[in-house]
Design an enzyme around this catalytic site. Sequence first.
Site, PDB file in Angstrom:
ATOM      1  N   LYS A  62      25.744   1.625  37.825  1.00 15.70           N
ATOM      2  CA  LYS A  62      26.535   1.897  36.627  1.00 15.70           C
ATOM      3  C   LYS A  62      27.489   0.725  36.422  1.00 15.70           C
ATOM      4  CE  LYS A  62      29.483   5.694  34.913  1.00 15.70           C
ATOM      5  NZ  LYS A  62      29.962   7.048  35.275  1.00 15.70           N
ATOM      6  N   SER A 134      28.800  10.514  31.972  1.00 16.32           N
ATOM      7  CA  SER A 134      28.852   9.150  31.490  1.00 16.32           C
ATOM      8  C   SER A 134      27.855   8.205  32.171  1.00 16.32           C
ATOM      9  CB  SER A 134      30.265   8.588  31.665  1.00 16.32           C
ATOM     10  OG  SER A 134      30.613   8.571  33.041  1.00 16.32           O
ATOM     11  N   SER A 158      29.960  13.329  35.669  1.00 21.02           N
ATOM     12  CA  SER A 158      29.201  12.202  35.115  1.00 21.02           C
ATOM     13  C   SER A 158      27.969  11.756  35.887  1.00 21.02           C
ATOM     14  CB  SER A 158      30.116  10.998  34.927  1.00 21.02           C
ATOM     15  OG  SER A 158      30.832  11.169  33.737  1.00 21.02           O
TER      16      SER A 158
HETATM   17  N1  GLN Z   1      32.455  13.970  30.751  1.00 20.59           N
HETATM   18  C1  GLN Z   1      33.674  14.010  31.515  1.00 20.59           C
HETATM   19  C2  GLN Z   1      34.734  13.236  30.783  1.00 20.59           C
HETATM   20  O1  GLN Z   1      34.475  12.881  29.700  1.00 20.59           O
HETATM   21  C3  GLN Z   1      33.443  13.474  32.865  1.00 20.59           C
HETATM   22  C4  GLN Z   1      33.388  12.008  32.909  1.00 20.59           C
HETATM   23  C5  GLN Z   1      33.082  11.496  34.266  1.00 20.59           C
HETATM   24  O2  GLN Z   1      32.723  12.258  35.176  1.00 20.59           O
HETATM   25  N2  GLN Z   1      33.271  10.208  34.426  1.00 20.59           N
HETATM   26  O3  GLN Z   1      35.799  12.996  31.253  1.00 20.59           O
END
Ligand code: GLN
Length: 444
Positions: A62, A134, A158
Amino acid sequence: MTIKEINQGIKEKKFSVLEITKSYLEKKDNLNAFITKTDELALSQAGKEGDSILSKIPYALKDNLMVKGTKTTCASKMMKDYVAPYNATCVEKIKGIILGKTNLDEFAMGSSTETSYFSVTKNPHDNSRVPGGSSGGSAAAVAADLVPYALGSDTGGSIRLPASFCGVVGFKPTYGTVSRYGLVAFASSLDQIGPLTKTVEDAETVFNVIAGKDKKDATSFKRKEIKKNENFKIALPKEYFVPEMDNKIKKLIEKAVEGLKTEKSSLPNTEYALPAYYIISTSEASANLARFDGIRYGFQKESKDLLSSYLNTRAEGFGKEVKRRIMLGTFSLSSGYYDAYYSKAQKTRELIKEDFEKVFQKFDFIITPTSPNTAFKIGEKKDPISMYLTDIFTVSVNLAGLPAISIPVGKIDGLPVGLQIIGKRFDEENLFQLAKIIEKKCQK
Ligand code: GLN
């Protein structure tokens, strides 16, 4: 191929490390899964193969994880030309063959990979849909076999959510078991690095390599030994099987746990998890992202004086969602509102932890769907709150610092469904055991 199959193939001399690396480099990325491809790096690494279990395996990371000499953009305009000066600890530990850096929501803030400054990653099962976020680029790349495995980060889901939307395995370790050194911080008390793989066994392999205490991350520690268990008692919390959820998802989960020792249970404070998460994570993000001021590194907007340089750089360098979160977090931490929001959210976090502790007195694991829905259409969720709701089944795990895995258990109308197993702190070994049992059942 899986990690296991590649290692096997190399051992049996079916192909060389260089051949396998080249075969992955030749694959076309039609999904915008990658932000940067690192062909040269991969070829040079394939030339000096090491001897460890992951050193001959190509992989992707990532793009919020640092690889020395390689762009680390966080999918943000702010960092679009930033070149990492050092390796993340997990990169040092893996010593594998790096194929590239994958797309994500800007600074890992989102559930769909749509907030990336560069492009939207497409779901390999249906190109009109999101891969989840994400770590959407990592999940899509594994699902489309552009890489054998990839690393992601999980602050509120994410790794698990995109794994579930793309039909791969995604694992978020116990908080502190994997060093966060070299991961660009979003919310430091929640962030954890973990693998996205094709099988549970591969996830376990990667985890065992990247876990461990690191003196460069004071919150990391050595894993505690936990007794091996075989007779798992599993809780199915009623708050995660809500009537609004697609009934077909519920059916798939129920089918996957058939024959296992399950019992209905309750995590009564679940409804407060999302609000607590969005206050704590944005508060921490507002502090962590203060470093992006255009002076030390990253994008800088030329301006007439220092103050306007700060303002213009941050106004132009950050996207809408990131700015929304910085504002929310700054507000929650501001004097006069701190007690009403931040401090209250921290107390709520304790209640959520206690919920889990109570259930774990009686049970070994908790099983839930990873998400109340399958992958949604690109552009479908315009309202930020509706996007935040996607994380409803994953954020509690981060608030409590627990390990959790998402594994594919079937499809609805061609779209994958993920099952989440939540374990006790440090109980990774048993968690993988149970995950393998369910994985095997679902392959039949
Ligand atoms: N979707 C969650 C957020 O928007 C989690 C994001 C993540 O785990 N980096 O914060």
